[in-house]
Design an enzyme around this catalytic site. Structure first.
Site, mmCIF file in Angstrom:
data_model
loop_
_atom_site.group_PDB
_atom_site.id
_atom_site.type_symbol
_atom_site.label_atom_id
_atom_site.label_comp_id
_atom_site.label_asym_id
_atom_site.label_seq_id
_atom_site.Cartn_x
_atom_site.Cartn_y
_atom_site.Cartn_z
ATOM 1 N N ARG A 49 47.388 47.123 43.234
ATOM 2 C CA ARG A 49 48.487 46.234 42.876
ATOM 3 C C ARG A 49 48.536 46.751 41.334
ATOM 4 O O ARG A 49 47.547 46.424 40.411
ATOM 5 C CB ARG A 49 48.162 44.828 42.926
ATOM 6 C CG ARG A 49 48.095 44.116 44.119
ATOM 7 C CD ARG A 49 47.863 42.686 44.221
ATOM 8 N NE ARG A 49 47.405 42.361 45.709
ATOM 9 C CZ ARG A 49 48.274 42.223 46.589
ATOM 10 N NH1 ARG A 49 49.490 42.169 46.459
ATOM 11 N NH2 ARG A 49 47.548 41.982 47.800
ATOM 12 N N CYS B 285 50.553 33.463 44.207
ATOM 13 C CA CYS B 285 49.213 33.249 43.516
ATOM 14 C C CYS B 285 49.209 32.506 42.393
ATOM 15 O O CYS B 285 49.760 32.485 41.540
ATOM 16 C CB CYS B 285 48.798 34.599 43.082
ATOM 17 S SG CYS B 285 47.195 34.712 42.301
ATOM 18 N N CYS C 263 47.305 32.918 47.768
ATOM 19 C CA CYS C 263 46.152 33.478 46.846
ATOM 20 C C CYS C 263 46.009 32.341 45.648
ATOM 21 O O CYS C 263 46.834 31.635 45.023
ATOM 22 C CB CYS C 263 46.523 34.855 46.262
ATOM 23 S SG CYS C 263 45.348 35.677 45.219
ATOM 24 N N CYS D 108 36.673 35.608 27.260
ATOM 25 C CA CYS D 108 37.130 36.852 27.702
ATOM 26 C C CYS D 108 37.913 37.330 26.470
ATOM 27 O O CYS D 108 38.893 36.779 26.234
ATOM 28 C CB CYS D 108 37.932 36.816 29.110
ATOM 29 S SG CYS D 108 37.012 35.898 30.337
ATOM 30 N N CYS E 276 40.189 39.786 46.604
ATOM 31 C CA CYS E 276 41.221 40.512 45.752
ATOM 32 C C CYS E 276 40.203 40.664 44.272
ATOM 33 O O CYS E 276 39.896 39.751 43.791
ATOM 34 C CB CYS E 276 42.497 39.497 45.222
ATOM 35 S SG CYS E 276 43.488 40.298 44.045
ATOM 36 N N CYS F 116 40.617 27.052 28.318
ATOM 37 C CA CYS F 116 39.516 27.521 28.816
ATOM 38 C C CYS F 116 38.279 27.934 28.098
ATOM 39 O O CYS F 116 38.271 28.679 27.027
ATOM 40 C CB CYS F 116 39.678 29.147 29.725
ATOM 41 S SG CYS F 116 38.589 29.472 30.682
ATOM 42 N N CYS G 160 41.802 37.501 26.686
ATOM 43 C CA CYS G 160 42.724 36.329 27.306
ATOM 44 C C CYS G 160 43.272 35.361 26.367
ATOM 45 O O CYS G 160 42.742 34.971 25.438
ATOM 46 C CB CYS G 160 41.679 35.656 28.273
ATOM 47 S SG CYS G 160 42.574 34.524 29.231
HETATM 48 N N1 SAM Z 1 40.066 31.967 34.964
HETATM 49 C C1 SAM Z 1 40.039 32.408 35.968
HETATM 50 C C2 SAM Z 1 39.312 33.779 36.045
HETATM 51 O O1 SAM Z 1 39.130 34.374 34.790
HETATM 52 O O2 SAM Z 1 38.748 34.349 36.994
HETATM 53 C C3 SAM Z 1 41.318 33.031 36.738
HETATM 54 C C4 SAM Z 1 42.486 33.539 35.627
HETATM 55 S S1 SAM Z 1 42.337 34.852 34.653
HETATM 56 C C5 SAM Z 1 43.744 34.920 33.407
HETATM 57 C C6 SAM Z 1 42.579 36.308 35.772
HETATM 58 C C7 SAM Z 1 42.496 37.608 35.343
HETATM 59 O O3 SAM Z 1 43.749 37.730 34.384
HETATM 60 C C8 SAM Z 1 41.325 37.857 34.559
HETATM 61 O O4 SAM Z 1 40.100 38.356 35.247
HETATM 62 C C9 SAM Z 1 42.070 39.215 33.923
HETATM 63 O O5 SAM Z 1 41.671 40.560 34.685
HETATM 64 C C10 SAM Z 1 43.304 39.165 33.907
HETATM 65 N N2 SAM Z 1 44.080 38.913 32.508
HETATM 66 C C11 SAM Z 1 43.933 38.011 31.573
HETATM 67 N N3 SAM Z 1 44.593 38.159 30.541
HETATM 68 C C12 SAM Z 1 44.963 39.408 30.417
HETATM 69 C C13 SAM Z 1 45.588 40.192 29.731
HETATM 70 N N4 SAM Z 1 45.753 39.836 28.460
HETATM 71 N N5 SAM Z 1 45.880 41.456 30.018
HETATM 72 C C14 SAM Z 1 45.732 41.728 31.230
HETATM 73 N N6 SAM Z 1 45.049 41.193 32.161
HETATM 74 C C15 SAM Z 1 44.809 39.912 31.878
HETATM 75 C C1 DTB Z 2 45.257 40.029 38.005
HETATM 76 O O1 DTB Z 2 44.334 40.784 38.019
HETATM 77 N N1 DTB Z 2 46.170 39.774 37.065
HETATM 78 C C2 DTB Z 2 46.875 38.597 37.298
HETATM 79 C C3 DTB Z 2 46.346 37.711 38.421
HETATM 80 N N2 DTB Z 2 45.224 38.946 38.796
HETATM 81 C C4 DTB Z 2 45.847 36.506 38.112
HETATM 82 C C5 DTB Z 2 46.833 37.858 36.023
HETATM 83 C C6 DTB Z 2 47.394 38.829 34.831
HETATM 84 C C7 DTB Z 2 47.279 37.803 33.362
HETATM 85 C C8 DTB Z 2 48.042 38.453 32.304
HETATM 86 C C9 DTB Z 2 47.975 37.700 31.144
HETATM 87 C C10 DTB Z 2 48.783 36.456 31.376
HETATM 88 O O2 DTB Z 2 49.945 36.299 31.574
HETATM 89 O O3 DTB Z 2 48.376 35.179 30.687
HETATM 90 FE FE1 SF4 Z 3 39.203 31.856 31.204
HETATM 91 FE FE2 SF4 Z 3 40.913 33.896 30.645
HETATM 92 FE FE3 SF4 Z 3 38.423 34.107 30.993
HETATM 93 FE FE4 SF4 Z 3 40.162 33.274 33.158
HETATM 94 S S1 SF4 Z 3 40.344 35.284 31.996
HETATM 95 S S2 SF4 Z 3 37.987 32.673 32.532
HETATM 96 S S3 SF4 Z 3 41.248 31.949 32.035
HETATM 97 S S4 SF4 Z 3 39.259 33.221 29.300
#
Ligand code: SAM
Ligand code: DTB
Ligand code: SF4
Length: 305
Positions: free
Chosen positions: A248, A84, A116, A44, A176, A40, A47
């Site tokens: 959630r 989802c 979702c 973030c 959501c 990506c 992430c």
């Molecule tokens: N790329 C899209 C976005 O950012 O909107 C969708 C997928 S992204 C992984 C969805 C959500 O997962 C993020 O907004 C964040 O709140 C959550 N998330 C990602 N990595 C995480 C982590 N290490 N611990 C907790 N939540 C996480």
């Molecule tokens: C949300 O708030 N939590 C979920 C879902 N929306 C998409 C994702 C959590 C991702 C946690 C890190 C991972 O497994 O990559």
């Molecule tokens: Fe990309 Fe992860 Fe950020 Fe979603 S949360 S926009 S997958 S870097």
């Protein structure tokens, strides 16, 4: 302020609000699938899928529709009510990949599950096409307070997130949106996040509260462990200010014991993610979750007697 009340008073009041608006034993089970993993362009800081950090998560192609529908079918057979689909995209692009996601949405909706998606930013016409395909909800998190936001993400603005939520709402898809705690933010930031969600009109139907999953290679890998009672306080506040929303308890359950999870339910959480994996990180074993539900006499949504 609600958040600052003595914890037991806060949780007690949140439970009363919860019982006024929700069946007290109901728990919605959701399952995630990462339909497009890794690589990506966003930065973030939490992430594992960001291309900016070396986390060992590979950049994979978009999954095939059949593979996704197979996973949805077996989730449904396991009592999962909401499915989802997540993609590590900055935004949705019109073209063959989006068409494929629309086919996934149609297929999951045809199974009778709540569908979702979380695909990054989208515009109004894309939201309309997702709605036509039968999408029930779109996940797009505000993540944290506006004040703390630029310590976590620099490649996308808070306003861009709000614009995506507005496009989702306009298309008639349910919203959501929630955030992550345990990223070194303050109490004021947690309140600030909940305030931003609660001034959305109407409130998001679904509010995921994630506890940071610390992933090696990300800038937040060495964050301090968060007190689980801070999570309980955050959930009780979310329940108090957004009485109708489904709150959630999302990522991070592996770092909680069953007593902490139970307190989260008492404070107003009425949904969890089940299954071995979230998107890329592990989740508690399904057998442990089943046992906890039995112990607490909770009934998965859709399985009422
Ligand atoms: N790329 C899209 C976005 O950012 O909107 C969708 C997928 S992204 C992984 C969805 C959500 O997962 C993020 O907004 C964040 O709140 C959550 N998330 C990602 N990595 C995480 C982590 N290490 N611990 C907790 N939540 C996480
Ligand atoms: C949300 O708030 N939590 C979920 C879902 N929306 C998409 C994702 C959590 C991702 C946690 C890190 C991972 O497994 O990559
Ligand atoms: Fe990309 Fe992860 Fe950020 Fe979603 S949360 S926009 S997958 S870097």
């Amino acid at each position: 302020m609600i958040y600052d009340q003595p914890l037991l008073d806060l949780v007690g009041r949140a439970r009363q609000i919860h019982q006024r608006h929700h069946p007290s034993r109901d728990l919605q089970l959701c399952q995630l699938i990462s339909v497009k993993t890794g690589g990506c362009p966003e930065d973030c800081a939490y992430c594992p899928q960001s291309a900016h950090y070396d986390t060992g998560v590979d950049n994979e192609k978009l999954l095939d529709v059949d593979a996704v529908l197979g996973a949805a079918q077996s989730a449904k057979a396991q009592g999962v009510h909401r499915f989802c689909m997540g993609a590590a995209w900055r935004d949705v692009r019109d073209g063959p990949e989006f068409e494929k996601v629309l086919r996934m949405v149609r297929g999951v909706a045809a199974l009778g599950m709540e569908t979702c998606c979380t695909l990054g930013m989208l515009n109004e016409s894309q939201a309309e096409r997702l709605a036509e395909a039968g999408l029930h909800a779109y996940n797009h998190n505000l993540d944290t307070s506006p004040e703390y936001y630029d310590k976590i993400i620099t490649t996308r603005t808070y306003q861009e997130r709000l614009d995506t939520l507005a496009a989702v709402r306009k298309a008639g898809i349910t919203v959501c949106s929630g955030g992550i705690i345990g990223m070194g933010e303050s109490d004021a930031d947690r309140v600030g996040l909940l305030h931003q969600l609660a001034i959305l009109d109407p409130h998001p139907e679904s509010v995921p509260i994630n506890v940071l999953v610390r992933v090696d290679g990300t800038p937040l890998a060495r964050s301090e462990t968060m007190d689980s009672l801070t999570l309980v306080r955050t959930i009780a506040t979310a329940r108090s200010v957004m009485p109708m929303s489904r709150v959630r308890l999302s990522a991070g359950r592996r770092s909680l014991n069953r007593e902490a999870v139970t307190l989260c339910f008492l404070a107003g959480a009425n949904s969890i993610f089940v299954g071995d994996k979230l998107l890329t990180t592990p989740n508690p074993e399904r057998s442990e979750d089943t046992e906890l539900l039995e112990t607490l006499d909770l009934v998965p949504t859709g399985h009422e007697a």
